[in-house]
Design a protein around this motif. Structure first.
Motif, PDB file in Angstrom:
ATOM      1  N   TYR A 230      27.018  30.661  47.633  1.00  0.00           N
ATOM      2  CA  TYR A 230      27.930  30.077  48.104  1.00  0.00           C
ATOM      3  C   TYR A 230      28.258  28.570  48.725  1.00  0.00           C
ATOM      4  CZ  TYR A 230      31.772  30.090  51.283  1.00  0.00           C
ATOM      5  OH  TYR A 230      32.730  29.668  52.118  1.00  0.00           O
TER       6      TYR A 230
ATOM      7  N   LYS B 116      27.684  29.194  40.450  1.00  0.00           N
ATOM      8  CA  LYS B 116      28.222  27.263  39.928  1.00  0.00           C
ATOM      9  C   LYS B 116      27.147  27.595  38.449  1.00  0.00           C
ATOM     10  CE  LYS B 116      27.845  26.855  43.367  1.00  0.00           C
ATOM     11  NZ  LYS B 116      27.072  27.843  44.580  1.00  0.00           N
TER      12      LYS B 116
ATOM     13  N   LYS C 123      37.758  31.756  49.251  1.00  0.00           N
ATOM     14  CA  LYS C 123      36.970  31.015  48.878  1.00  0.00           C
ATOM     15  C   LYS C 123      34.885  31.494  48.478  1.00  0.00           C
ATOM     16  CE  LYS C 123      35.569  27.648  52.428  1.00  0.00           C
ATOM     17  NZ  LYS C 123      35.779  26.454  52.683  1.00  0.00           N
TER      18      LYS C 123
ATOM     19  N   ILE D 205      37.781  35.714  41.804  1.00  0.00           N
ATOM     20  CA  ILE D 205      37.763  34.829  42.415  1.00  0.00           C
ATOM     21  C   ILE D 205      39.110  35.122  43.135  1.00  0.00           C
ATOM     22  CG2 ILE D 205      37.909  32.600  42.984  1.00  0.00           C
ATOM     23  CD1 ILE D 205      36.316  32.890  40.663  1.00  0.00           C
TER      24      ILE D 205
ATOM     25  N   GLN E  49      33.935  33.249  45.300  1.00  0.00           N
ATOM     26  CA  GLN E  49      33.921  32.719  44.193  1.00  0.00           C
ATOM     27  C   GLN E  49      32.233  31.562  44.784  1.00  0.00           C
ATOM     28  OE1 GLN E  49      35.918  28.599  42.625  1.00  0.00           O
ATOM     29  NE2 GLN E  49      34.664  28.633  41.173  1.00  0.00           N
TER      30      GLN E  49
ATOM     31  N   THR F 158      31.286  29.434  35.727  1.00  0.00           N
ATOM     32  CA  THR F 158      31.435  30.439  37.437  1.00  0.00           C
ATOM     33  C   THR F 158      31.368  31.725  36.702  1.00  0.00           C
ATOM     34  OG1 THR F 158      32.372  30.798  39.286  1.00  0.00           O
ATOM     35  CG2 THR F 158      33.398  30.378  37.742  1.00  0.00           C
ATOM     36  N   GLN F 159      31.250  32.663  37.748  1.00  0.00           N
ATOM     37  CA  GLN F 159      30.453  33.764  37.276  1.00  0.00           C
ATOM     38  C   GLN F 159      32.076  34.928  36.258  1.00  0.00           C
ATOM     39  OE1 GLN F 159      31.807  33.665  40.972  1.00  0.00           O
ATOM     40  NE2 GLN F 159      32.681  35.277  41.454  1.00  0.00           N
TER      41      GLN F 159
END
Length: 391
Positions: free
Chosen positions: A336, A383, A377, A372, A380, A365-366
């Motif tokens: 993160y 990456k 933030k 998210i 999230q 992303t996930q």
């Protein structure tokens, strides 16, 4: 119920939708309760902001559960779990796997619930959720009707909350190793000993991208774990796939899954250090049409960020040197504290040092069952950059 009074001006982030209250933002506590108890949260002028699970021993002292004045009881948690399950195309039946509850993003801070076929795996990461553990288990049994619920409460964040580490069946019994289905692939998952809750569910949609791009390529999958990306590449028509991981157990699971899917002849798995393997392949002059990097988090705190970036840069630089012209680099970070701009900056630096030019085809992303929260933030974390070598 006790009350948290925030210091003047500290309510803005909460009003903006963020669910956390830091200890430094609290002006005073009225009628303090036990760690994890529910408290009213009010601003400096006494206006109601919500109800939070509070643990003053933690830096994150409060985690909002509700922004309404409502009972926080069994009915509340049953409703929240039902709402979470209904989001993001999550399913409660079948041979597949998905995340059913993703903590703060599902307004259940500190609770993770993953479904592997008919087995649920939960992680309780906060003192607040630990206090309502039995209520959560009952709500899950009612909403999902699993054959069993397994606890993976051996994650280090529990220590920050003053909680013991433990794992085992919370309800029911049975095997902890099982097969799940992801599209047309079967994967062996061991929920008791595997990473996270057993499998990297957050990479599911990214595995589909790899499958789509792998045809005809020789693929190197570093930090391959139990073969999720490797088998996806093989199923996509890769010419050959080599997977490398330090864990002998994970390699054994990958080999089981390759055999189950009829991909043993196309996939080779090796126990080894990915950094060392990248150096060795470079010395041998090997080149690959696709290279996948999905390392563990190199940092879990800001204090180690510089060292983490050096590690990410080294593996990406070496991977870039091993790519054939037109090759695809799939580079991931689950740290993160390495945000997207920082991650892309590291990739630009790696490309410059490798004297290679790349297109950024996608920055992913996930998976969607890891939603998210826009105002937070922190929700999230993953990456996944898809790069194409131009020279």
């Amino acid at each position: 119920m006790f009350t948290l009074r925030l210091a003047s001006g500290k309510e803005a982030r909460i009003l903006g939708g963020h669910p956390w209250i830091y200890r430094s933002e609290i002006a005073r506590v009225e009628s303090e309760g036990e760690p994890g108890a529910i408290a009213e949260v009010r601003d400096s002028r006494g206006r109601f902001l919500g109800q939070a699970m509070v643990n003053l021993k933690s830096q994150i002292a409060g985690r909002l559960l509700s922004r309404s004045e409502e009972p926080i009881d069994a009915t509340f948690f049953e409703r929240r779990i039902s709402e979470a399950v209904a989001h993001c195309g999550r399913s409660v039946k079948g041979p597949d796997a998905c995340r059913l509850v993703f903590g703060e993003a599902d307004h259940l801070p500190g609770l993770i619930v993953d479904r592997y076929s008919d087995l649920l795996v939960i992680q309780i990461l906060t003192a607040g959720m630990e206090r309502v553990r039995d209520t959560i288990l009952a709500a899950l049994r009612s909403a999902i009707q699993p054959r069993a619920i397994y606890e993976r409460n051996d994650a280090s964040p529990r220590k920050l909350e003053g909680l013991e580490l433990r794992k085992g069946f919370a309800w029911g019994r049975g095997e902890t190793g099982l097969w799940i289905q992801e599209g047309d692939l079967s994967f062996f998952v061991e929920v008791a000993e595997g990473q996270k809750t057993g499998f990297f569910l957050d990479q599911r949609e990214n595995r589909q991208v790899v499958k789509r791009l792998a045809a005809g390529r020789e693929v190197l999958d570093c930090f391959c774990y139990s073969g999720g990306f490797s088998l996806s590449a093989a199923a996509g028509g890769a010419a050959a796939v080599t997977g490398i991981d330090l864990s002998a157990e994970a390699i054994a699971w990958a080999e089981q899954s390759a055999e189950r899917n009829g991909q043993s002849s196309r996939c080779t798995f090796m126990i080894g250090n990915a950094f060392d393997a990248l150096r060795a392949f470079d010395r041998e002059g090997r080149r690959f049409g696709m290279l996948i990097l999905d390392p563990p988090a190199f940092t879990k705190g800001k204090e180690a960020l510089a060292g983490a970036l050096r590690g990410y840069k080294e593996i990406n630089l070496r991977a870039m040197k091993l790519l054939a012209p037109g090759g695809i680099l799939v580079s991931c970070s689950c740290s993160y504290h390495v945000d997207s701009p920082t991650f892309l900056g590291m990739l630009r630096g790696s490309g410059a040092d490798a004297h290679r030019e790349f297109h950024l085809r996608e920055l992913r992303t996930q998976a969607s069952d890891h939603p998210i929260l826009l105002a937070a933030k922190e929700t999230q974390y993953l990456k996944c950059a898809i790069l194409e070598a131009l020279n």
